[in-house]
Each structure stands twice: as structure tokens, then as C-alpha cells.
Design a protein around this motif. Structure first.
Motif, PDB file in Angstrom:
ATOM      1  N   GLY A 126       0.773  -1.224   0.000  1.00  0.00           N
ATOM      2  CA  GLY A 126       0.000   0.000   0.000  1.00  0.00           C
ATOM      3  C   GLY A 126       0.810   1.283   0.000  1.00  0.00           C
ATOM      4  N   ALA A 127       2.116   1.184   0.102  1.00  0.00           N
ATOM      5  CA  ALA A 127       2.916   2.408   0.159  1.00  0.00           C
ATOM      6  C   ALA A 127       4.326   2.162  -0.369  1.00  0.00           C
ATOM      7  CB  ALA A 127       2.968   2.942   1.597  1.00  0.00           C
ATOM      8  N   PRO A 128       4.422   1.664  -1.602  1.00  0.00           N
ATOM      9  CA  PRO A 128       5.754   1.295  -2.118  1.00  0.00           C
ATOM     10  C   PRO A 128       6.706   2.488  -2.196  1.00  0.00           C
ATOM     11  CG  PRO A 128       4.072   1.195  -3.852  1.00  0.00           C
ATOM     12  CD  PRO A 128       3.343   1.399  -2.578  1.00  0.00           C
ATOM     13  N   SER A 129       6.153   3.699  -2.339  1.00  0.00           N
ATOM     14  CA  SER A 129       7.044   4.851  -2.488  1.00  0.00           C
ATOM     15  C   SER A 129       7.797   5.167  -1.202  1.00  0.00           C
ATOM     16  CB  SER A 129       6.238   6.075  -2.918  1.00  0.00           C
ATOM     17  OG  SER A 129       5.326   6.423  -1.894  1.00  0.00           O
ATOM     18  N   LEU A 130       7.316   4.629  -0.085  1.00  0.00           N
ATOM     19  CA  LEU A 130       8.001   4.895   1.191  1.00  0.00           C
ATOM     20  C   LEU A 130       9.091   3.877   1.505  1.00  0.00           C
ATOM     21  CD1 LEU A 130       4.934   5.841   3.449  1.00  0.00           C
ATOM     22  CD2 LEU A 130       6.602   7.388   2.402  1.00  0.00           C
ATOM     23  N   LEU A 131       9.157   2.831   0.702  1.00  0.00           N
ATOM     24  CA  LEU A 131      10.086   1.750   1.046  1.00  0.00           C
ATOM     25  C   LEU A 131      11.539   2.214   1.061  1.00  0.00           C
ATOM     26  CD1 LEU A 131       8.536  -1.328  -0.768  1.00  0.00           C
ATOM     27  CD2 LEU A 131       8.859  -0.981   1.688  1.00  0.00           C
ATOM     28  N   GLU A 132      11.828   3.143   0.161  1.00  0.00           N
ATOM     29  CA  GLU A 132      13.234   3.531   0.053  1.00  0.00           C
ATOM     30  C   GLU A 132      13.762   4.195   1.318  1.00  0.00           C
ATOM     31  OE1 GLU A 132      16.141   5.773  -3.161  1.00  0.00           O
ATOM     32  OE2 GLU A 132      13.989   5.582  -3.520  1.00  0.00           O
ATOM     33  N   GLU A 133      12.889   4.950   1.959  1.00  0.00           N
ATOM     34  CA  GLU A 133      13.406   5.643   3.135  1.00  0.00           C
ATOM     35  C   GLU A 133      13.197   4.867   4.432  1.00  0.00           C
ATOM     36  OE1 GLU A 133      11.888   8.974   5.286  1.00  0.00           O
ATOM     37  OE2 GLU A 133      10.216   9.179   3.894  1.00  0.00           O
ATOM     38  N   ALA A 134      12.425   3.788   4.377  1.00  0.00           N
ATOM     39  CA  ALA A 134      12.225   2.992   5.583  1.00  0.00           C
ATOM     40  C   ALA A 134      13.549   2.364   6.021  1.00  0.00           C
ATOM     41  CB  ALA A 134      11.186   1.903   5.323  1.00  0.00           C
ATOM     42  N   VAL A 135      13.819   2.429   7.300  1.00  0.00           N
ATOM     43  CA  VAL A 135      15.044   1.836   7.845  1.00  0.00           C
ATOM     44  C   VAL A 135      14.658   0.615   8.679  1.00  0.00           C
ATOM     45  CG1 VAL A 135      16.980   2.191   9.436  1.00  0.00           C
ATOM     46  CG2 VAL A 135      16.302   4.005   7.844  1.00  0.00           C
ATOM     47  N   TYR A 136      15.377  -0.462   8.461  1.00  0.00           N
ATOM     48  CA  TYR A 136      15.124  -1.700   9.210  1.00  0.00           C
ATOM     49  C   TYR A 136      15.712  -1.532  10.602  1.00  0.00           C
ATOM     50  CZ  TYR A 136      14.676  -6.740   9.980  1.00  0.00           C
ATOM     51  OH  TYR A 136      14.325  -7.979  10.463  1.00  0.00           O
ATOM     52  N   GLY A 137      14.833  -1.561  11.602  1.00  0.00           N
ATOM     53  CA  GLY A 137      15.232  -1.134  12.938  1.00  0.00           C
ATOM     54  C   GLY A 137      15.932  -2.163  13.797  1.00  0.00           C
ATOM     55  N   LEU A 138      16.957  -2.758  13.267  1.00  0.00           N
ATOM     56  CA  LEU A 138      17.789  -3.650  14.073  1.00  0.00           C
ATOM     57  C   LEU A 138      19.051  -2.865  14.429  1.00  0.00           C
ATOM     58  CD1 LEU A 138      17.810  -6.666  15.076  1.00  0.00           C
ATOM     59  CD2 LEU A 138      19.255  -7.161  13.104  1.00  0.00           C
ATOM     60  N   PRO A 139      19.109  -2.291  15.616  1.00  0.00           N
ATOM     61  CA  PRO A 139      20.208  -1.371  15.930  1.00  0.00           C
ATOM     62  C   PRO A 139      21.588  -2.015  15.796  1.00  0.00           C
ATOM     63  CG  PRO A 139      18.447  -1.133  17.539  1.00  0.00           C
ATOM     64  CD  PRO A 139      18.108  -2.329  16.693  1.00  0.00           C
ATOM     65  N   GLU A 140      21.669  -3.292  16.052  1.00  0.00           N
ATOM     66  CA  GLU A 140      22.961  -3.966  15.981  1.00  0.00           C
ATOM     67  C   GLU A 140      23.485  -4.010  14.538  1.00  0.00           C
ATOM     68  OE1 GLU A 140      20.266  -4.993  17.508  1.00  0.00           O
ATOM     69  OE2 GLU A 140      20.798  -4.930  19.630  1.00  0.00           O
TER      70      GLU A 140
END
Lengths: 344, 344, 344, 344
Positions: A119-133
Motif C-alpha cells: 500500500g505504500a511502495p514509495s516509502l520503502l526507500e526511506e524505511a530503515v530496518y530497525g535492528l540497531p545492531e
């Protein structure tokens, strides 16, 4: 003091956010939404919150209200964050999404596993995978965080030192994982009844589970190469906890796996490498944001066995979400997350 | 920052003191003794404490070392505090005894129930029964606190408003109590095995339990009259929690029992009177120092039913001990005891 | 070999009938009905039945088919047996109803507690309350049996010797009862989830539970006088089992309560009076039709405490139903009910 | 009717033999020995046996008495059967040993894993490994049976069709196994307490467990070649049940693994191959002698995943022992073992 909201707060990750944030000195929960429970006070639904949130009530989601907050957590089924995220980001609200909506970089893969268009493919590029390690620096400046799933967290932290160091055959990974029943959510389903799920143990999704592509993506990133992974989840008769038993084959000679793990995680506040020979128990992380690891090499063979335990609702969801928030807002990474586990 | 020690720290109340004190801003644990485990680090025995007490180790009890501390908790079997208390008090150390050693004012009654002579009868006069809801002012200046037992705490807080107000027949009290298995301690006994105690429920001590004289003494104090009490404890297949179901007969007409309870406990930080019609769950107090109460009058009859739940290891032991310490040292009564319960 | 059917077989009492009847040499299950699961094989829904009922499938209820059978069990929600019983009785089929439909003799009382008109008041006169220890002779010739509820069975068997002998004050009975979660049925409800109900204990229905009028009726019959009873049920974190703790006040001097109980039940195949001083465990009757009892008189006072345990799905439902069937058809009363309890 | 005895009857496999043999029409238990409990009636220790063994009491082991019986079960720690077996065999008594004493053909390997010399190496040659699905014909005429261990039973039955058919790489076997706590026996050990083992999950023996050489021997026999096996056992918070998740790599193309399993076990009364896509639950075999299997091939890859569940006390111990006895004495193989599993 920052102001936050929670969208979809009636489930287990929602109430766990409230439990943990009650101890956070720099965060004020201003809104918690639920269409089905609008008007109900959170402490009437969750009596453990009596005395902590005596006036906060569930409300209908309202983009205007949420858009005035510093950050919003999504503790929703998949698809909901897709619909709201864009609007909130435009208003300047940072988003920490505990659902699967932004975990997979490839919208097509997402569609395939979740059975609906992304539903929001345009946001995928800026999404950060939140695994701090893995992604601490990117998290600090992110506007949109995809909090890792519970199984993916336990599995990735267990394989990370081995894959980064290039010591194992990345085509022959086997992750045998066991989860407590809160992993199935708070939905009223017969298989989750105490009368059905206690005094029993079973596998599920042996032929394919939605966390599989997320784990694959994460492990592949660690050594820039697609991995070959078999992942079998199991349901365990307990409330909280994930135990991942991770098998791999050494391809390089190595002196000391224990030292490798200890060094990789020396500065990680939420990863605890146990002494050599340990078998971490899930209860040792009950209620806390720590992942405890032990590494074994049975009979000095080429097989490496990593044991990885987390609390699925904390490091596997709400605690990790707060860890991300701390990084995003420049707080101490452990703020609000320092209590010891409840044991026994 | 005050300095405290724990004598007999290997059991469940000992480790629970450590868990709770890790969150206490004004207390430093300087010593924890155990003859059997001397030399072992507490975090090796209790991995939930890793990262919180990384150097603290069990040591042989040493009166000189303990006597230099501000306060010492006894988390010991009965008889041990008798032997050490006098010497420590002389050195100026205040004592908070979680055992039964100083709970009964009458040394003969103590001997009768514990099967051995009382070891420190001269200290009985100054010992204060550490139920803050009854004896807050005396606790503040006490040198020697007898922390109430787990069942006695749940039962006394449930009957207190009714007995103080003189509304019930004090000769016909029935306390049907249910406890999780940590109430039986950490000793390796067959009946406490998971394979024996889970998926089952039973009464025990139906003809007489050591908490009976303690409860009787406390209830009698509330209305200056010996009570008639039947007390039957039961073992419940869960780790933590006590549920007391308290029956009594109204002797006076009364308008509103709910209001009576709410008023009596209006200023008590650790007693939560639930809304009318509630059935408190033990899990709603898991890990915390709160007692939750509900009062019912089935079919508007003369029978009153009070439901009272606590965590046996917290309000029933270690948490209440810290509540006493806070009062004794002039700290905020809730200091270190403010986290919400773990739920689910 | 008689032919039987089960109406409403998808719930726990239905599958328990199948489990027990698989061991019954004189009974063949010819039909099991369920509107929602029609067409599904019972062994696909309940894999423990694989190898025992490999062809039996749920079917739509069909009065013609059921009316051709020797007996039909109703394992249905209340109201269903009302609708079907008359027609089946006319066809000569004997009925063993595990629901509450025919337990109360007074249709008005039934309506009051179940919130709907009684659907078959004309059948009430011939319905026999299927507690063999009270009504064995009537059961043998009955066409319509109302199988007692689970709590009522445990409570009545515990009070029976005392009330019959006129030894206790029938106006001051207190029944504190604890049940495993299968007592709440197989419905998918949030409070019955493992994540909600395990590691916790709570009362429910403290102000009135549907089993109350049934218990009152039964106890009143024992001494031809309406009793005064307080009944508080509790939910216990286990699958099966009921523990009733029964309080009463002696009104007569008596030499030996133990002997009273032993004599009353000397010839009862499914009531086991434990040795003096015992505390029966619910697991000692797991899967079997036995009620185990112990009688205590704490501190030799006038209070009598009876401990009564049953398996709520067996003596509290399906096993007792088969015991009734055995009596009705002239079989040995224990036929098919002779296996020992599963322990541990 | 044959006469049997049980040596070492106080543990879980001993009482389970009694429970199962109470339903066996052709076996009479004449003696049960225990040095520690001599003189105690078995039904006083195990109240589930009340009404089934009302006079049988534990006795001191007596070779003369045991030697007059048709068969003797050893439900003892390792080493005990070594000492007694020879004498009993000489007297003509057949032996069914549930301990590890005669499972390994190589006395040196046994000594290495059990840390003591093998006490009866001369008997090894005639000992038959009591896995009927592999050695049925030899069992029929054997005088001395080594009943397989619990993990070895679940693992061997899962790999058997694949290894016999030569379809998988025998050098890359991974058995991830989960057991209920009765697998640890009835000894009073802290880690087995409900307060320690419930609400938690952990691996143990990751670097080597005593069942490893037994499993290796059995799997190697299936294809006349030493296997390469990694075996990691885990402790699960439940009383009974083993779930083995078995990983292997296909080396041959194959049409239909489901058909392979179904054909291999078509005539086995105690192996149930579940429909394709199934995930067997341990509770589906609670209390019974059946092993349920399912075979998966995730994403149609070359990895095969077999799911295998048994009750560790039945097919993993006492039930399999009785299955062996039935074969040895010419009874129907299923005699006394036909009840359905207890579910829920």
C-alpha cells in the motif's frame, strides 16, 4: 519530554509499549487508538496499568491528532501502517512501525507473502530496518522505522557474527525456532486456548512462514549474498519468549567462536553473550530487551549451534521499538529499558 | 545512598530483593550471604541479574561486615534471624526480617508452631510487624521489622476495613487461599516439580498451617478481640501469586461496602480497590507490590466475599520489605517499586 | 451392543464422550452431529481419535436418524435439548442430556437464570437428575436423564454424607470451587487464551453463577430443607479438574466423620474416600470418572472442611453420562470407565 | 496370564508401567521393588492407582522372587540391570530393560558415555534392541530386551523411511528435539521445579547428550554406514511429550515422500503417518503408544523436514516395553495399549 501515540493499542505489543513507556522518563503517551475499543480506558482493559494510565482511553484514529505528535508507534495488523504513514510523515511525525509493512524492501515479495498489494511502495526507500545492531547510524536519522519481527530478531542476532566474518556456509542455514503463544497475538482463536495449547508442543508453517523472507533479506545483507535458509517455527506452551536454535556449517578454520561473539557484541547494550557452554533460558529475558546468546560446537565438529533467546514482546517487538525511539531522539539507547528480567 | 546486606540470598525472596533493589536509586547492595554458595557470583546463579550485579558474589555471613551496613534483610529459614539479630542491632544495623522469626508476639506460640524454642525472646518487644497499612508510624522508627508472611498479607488487607469498622462476625471468618508454587520456596522437593505440581490443584495443611497464628494475631489486633478463623491454603499451578477468597457474615446493616473499602485505602499507595463487581486476577500484580481487592455481597445476602490478590514474592515478601525500608529511612514509600505488572 | 448418537459433538464434552466410548465394549457410536462441522471427520478435528473413529464424520442433526438409535447424548449449549428431546422420546430413544436443560425442576427458576423461556416444561416431571449416588434406582428406568453439572457434582458428593446425617447447619454452607479452563468450553474467547489464563488465578461469578440453583436444589433434597449456600467459582490455570473446598459448621456431636464418609460411599464404585488427613489432588482423577474426597476438622473445631476433586469432563460430564447409560441399559455400572488416571 | 515384576518402580517409567498394565488382560504384576520405599503401598505413593493395585507394595529386590516370574521390567538408573540381569536370565526370567544398560552394542562406547565400566559385557551379544519397527522378529524370541530411549525412538522412527530408501545424505542429519520435563525423571532437582522450568524454554546438552551414541547406532544400522548427526535436546514446559524436528538433505530425486512414509508404516500399529501438510501435536499422543509423523519439503527444496511426536513415557519407555512384552509372549502386539490419547 516527547509526545507519542500508539495506533492499534489493544493487542499485546500495544499494551507492552504502555508497560515499558510507563518507566520512560522522556516520553509521554498522548494517544492510543482502537476502533473497536474507543472510549474504553486502557486500565480497564489492562488492570496492570491501573495507577499508571488512569485517564488514558482508546480513541478513534485521528490523523490530525497523531500528526501533532513527535512519534507514532504502529502496533497494527499488516496494511494499516501503509495507509497512514505517508500522511503522518508529511506532518513531521516520525513513525516506528511494529508491523510487517515496511520490513521487506521489495514490494513484490511483500505482496506475495501477504496476499495483497503493497500500500505504500514509495516509502520503502526511506524505511530503515530497525535492528540497531546492524543499522544504528541509519536509525538515528530515520523518519520511518520498520521494527524487525520477533523470529527475525532472534535469528539475525544469532547468525550475525558468523555471517559477517564469513565463517559459515550461507547456503545451509537451519533455524529451528520456538515461540511462546503471545507470538500469535491476542486474537480469540481456538488453537491459542489454554485448553488447546498448554501441555503440548507443535511445529507450524513448516512449509513457509511470513517471517522467512524477512530473515532471508537480513541474513543476505550480512554478507552481500542470498542465503539458503530452512526456517521451522514451533509453538511452545508458555506466554512469552523465543528460543532460536541455529545450525550452520563452518567453512573456515577458526580459533575461537566464543571470542568472535564476545567481540562483535562487546558494545551492544542489549546483546549478552553468555559464557562458553551456556544454555540460555527464555525466562532469563522475560520482560526485558536483551537477547542472550550462546555458541556451541558439538564434539568439535564443523557444525556450529547458536542458541538465541529473546522476549518476543520486548526485544522482538515493543522494547526494540523503544530502543529505536531512543536512538531517533538522541536519548540514551537504554532509557526506560533497564529493569532486570522477572525470574522466577 | 544507604548500604544494605542480604542474609540468605539464594532463595526466591533473596533474588527478588536483588531484582527490585536494582531499580532502587538510594540503595546499594554491599553483601549477600550464603554458606552453600559462597564464592559464586549472583549473576551466575540468576542470569536475569547479568548486567545488574556483575561483581556481587555470595559470601559467608560475617557479623562484622553486616554490622557496618545501614540495614540487613534476612531472607532465611526460621531460626537464623534469631541468632544474628541481637548482635547486628547492637552495632546499629537495622533489620528487616522476611522470615517468621519475629512475627508472633508470643514466644510460646512461636515455639509451638515451629517446634523449637524461640531464640531471641528479648527482642520481641521492640519488633514491629511490618504491615504499613496497619503500623506505618511504628515502622518509621523501628530497628527491627518482621515482614508479614505472604498469606497473612493478603488475608489481613482483605479483612481490615470490615474488622476495623466492626461490621462482621469476627468468630466466623473463613479464608480460602491459593498460592503459586514459589510460596514453597526453592528447595528441591518432589511435590514442587513441574511434573507433579502442574496440571493439578490441591489443598494442603487443611488441619493447620504455620501462617494461621500470624493471621489470627493480626486480625485480632484490628478489633481488639480474638477471632475465630478457618484458613485453608491451596497449591496452584503457577509460579507467582496469591488469591485469597475471604468469607464473613455481616452483623450490622451497611450501605456501601465498596465505599468503605475505597475510603479505608484511599491514601494507600499499594492497595488498589477495584471497581464494584471486579474479580482481580493474580497476574495483574505479577512482579509488583500492589494488593488488589474487590468486595462482593452475593445475592445481597449477609455474606461478604472479599477477593484479595498479591504477588507472594513482592507484596508478600521482598517488595513489602523494601516498602518498610523506604519508611524506615525516610524515602518516598514507593521508591524503587513503581514499575507496572508484567502482563501478559 | 447398543447404538448411540451424540448431538453437538464438537465441544469438549462431545470429544470426551468419543474418547471414553472408544473403550466401551457394548456401545457403538452411530452418529455425531454438528451444524458447523458437518462433513468433517471427527479424527481430522481431534487427532487423538485417529485409529479409533476413522470414518465417523459430523453430520447435520436428523431427528429420523437419531430417533432410530437406542440413546442420544446431548452435548449442546442450553436450549438445544429442549427443542429435540420430546420428538426423540416419542420415537423411543432414551436421552442423556449433558446440558443444563433438565437439571432444574422448576421451569421458572430455569428461565430466570438462563434468560429465556423453558422450552420443554412438560418433560420436567419425568427427567431424572443423573447423580447415581443419589438417584440410582430412578436412573435405571429413566427415559430422560439430566446429567449434573461439573461444580454441582463435586459439591453435592462432598456435602452428601453430612447433610443426609443431619450433622451440619444447612444454612451456612460455603463452597469455594476451582476449575480448570475446559469448564469454560471450547469457544474462542480472549479470557480463555493461554496467554491470558495461564500463570494467573481469579474468581468469577462471585455474585451469582448458573450452577448455584442446581447445587441448592440438590443439597436441599438431601435433607428436605432449603439450604443457605455461598458458592464462589474460580478459574485455575490447568486444562482439567475441579477442586471443591466445602465449609460447614457442625451442629451435632459426632465421633468420626471419616467413618461416616467411608460408610456412606462404601459401595460406590466412583467415590473414593481418601485416608484421614489426605489432600486429594485433581491430577489423581485426570481422565477418570472418580470423585476423591477427604474430610478435615481443623483444630478439632466445629468447622468441617471437605475436599472434593473430580475431572470436570469425566465425572463432571461425559463419564457420568456413560455411568448413567450403563445403569439405564443394565450394563455393569463401571463398563468402559475402568482405566486409571493419567499421572504424572 | 503371565507374571511380571518391576525393578525400581518409584520413578515415572515404573508408575507408567503400572498404569498401562492395569489395562492388560494377560499380565499380573506380582512384585515391584524399591529399596527406598520398601513397605509402602504403590497406591499410597501414586493415588491414581487406588482401586487398581490396592495391596501391591514396594519390596526389597529379591532375586529369588524375581527369578520365579515370567518377565521382569527394569525401570532403574543405569548400572542396576547390569548387576541383576545375568542371574535372572539363568533362572529363566525374560528381561525388558528400560534403562540404557544394554542399548549400545559396544561396551567401550557405553563406558565412555556413562563414566563407569560396563557391568555385563557378556550379555551384549544376545540383547535385542527393542524397536519393533526395526527388529520385530528378533524381539519375539529374545530373552533380553533393551528398550530404546525416548529421544532415540522419536528420531529413529522419523528418519527410518528416508535412510532405508537411501534418499538423504546420512552425513548431514540434524535432530532438534524437545521434551517434556518427565524426561528428566522424578528426582528432586532445582531445575525441574515448576517455578524454574515453567514459562521458559532452553536447550541442554548441546555439546553432547547420552542419547547421541544410541541414536547414531540405530541410524547407522538403517543403511549400514556411520551417520553424521547433530542432536540438540531442549526442555519444554510440559509434563509429557517429545517433538523431534528432523532435518536432512535429499540426495536423490523422489516423487512422493508422503507415499514413502505411508508405505513403510502401513502395517505398523503404533506409527501414524499424518496427512500431507500436517503438524502433529505432542498432546495427540498423550498417554498412548503411538508415534505420529509428518513429512515436509519446504518450498520444494532439497531439505526434508520430518516432524515426529511421541509420549516419552509411553512409546518412549513403558508403552514400548509392553509392546515388546506382547511380542515376546505371543500376545496381540497392541494388547493393553488401545486407549485413545487424553485430549484436551
Amino acid at each position: 519530554m516527547i509526545k507519542v501515540g500508539i495506533v492499534g493499542g489493544t493487542g499485546y505489543t500495544g499494551v507492552e509499549l504502555l508497560r515499558l513507556l510507563a518507566q520512560h522518563p522522556n516520553v509521554s503517551v498522548e494517544a492510543i487508538t482502537s476502533r473497536s475499543e474507543a472510549g474504553v480506558k486502557v486500565c480497564d482493559m489492562y488492570p496492570n496499568l491501573r495507577g499508571h494510565y488512569d485517564t488514558l482511553a482508546f480513541s478513534e484514529p485521528d490523523a490530525k491528532q497523531l500528526g501533532a505528535l513527535d512519534a507514532v508507534f504502529f502496533a497494527t495488523p499488516h496494511g494499516v501502517a501503509h495507509a497512514l504513514a505517508g500522511e503522518l510523515l508529511e506532518k513531521g511525525t516520525r513513525i516506528i512501525d511494529l508491523s510487517a509493512d515496511f520490513r521487506l524492501r521489495d514490494a513484490d515479495v511483500w505482496s506475495q507473502w501477504y496476499g495483497q498489494p503493497h500500500g505504500a511502495p514509495s516509502l520503502l526507500e526511506e524505511a530503515v530496518y530497525g535492528l540497531p545492531e546492524m543499522h544504528r547510524e541509519q536509525i538515528k536519522t530515520a523518519r520511518l522505522i520498520a521494527v524487525p519481527g520477533c523470529y527475525p530478531t532472534a535469528v539475525q542476532l544469532g547468525y550475525l557474527p558468523l555471517l559477517e566474518a564469513g565463517l559459515i556456509d550461507s547456503q545451509q542455514l537451519i533455524a529451528d525456532c520456538k515461540s511462546g503463544v503471545t507470538g500469535a497475538g491476542r486474537g480469540a482463536k481456538v488453537p491459542s486456548l489454554l485448553a488447546e495449547a498448554s501441555e503440548s508442543f507443535k511445529a507450524y508453517g513448516a512449509s513457509g512462514h511470513r517471517h522467512l523472507p524477512e530473515i532471508r533479506q537480513g541474513l543476505s545483507d550480512m554478507q552481500a549474498n542470498p542465503v539458503g535458509l530452512t526456517f521451522v517455527p514451533h509453538l511452545t506452551p508458555m506466554i512469552r519468549g523465543i528460543h532460536a536454535t541455529l545450525y550452520s556449517q563452518l567453512t573456515a578454520t577458526t580459533d575461537d567462536l566464543q571470542a568472535l561473539f564476545e567481540q562483535r557484541y562487546a558494545n551492544e547494550p542489549f546483546v549478552d553473550v553468555m559464557p562458553a557452554g551456556s544454555h540460555p533460558e527464555t525466562r532469563s529475558v522475560k520482560g526485558i530487551n536483551t537477547c542472550r546468546l550462546a555458541v556451541h560446537r558439538p564434539e568439535n565438529s564443523n557444525t556450529v549451534v547458536v542458541l538465541s533467546v529473546i522476549d518476543n514482546l520486548v526485544k522482538g517487538a515493543s522494547g526494540q521499538a523503544i530502543q529505536n525511539l531512543n536512538l531517533m531522539f538522541g536519548f540514551d539507547e537504554t532509557m526506560g529499558l533497564t529493569a532486570p528480567a522477572l525470574m522466577p
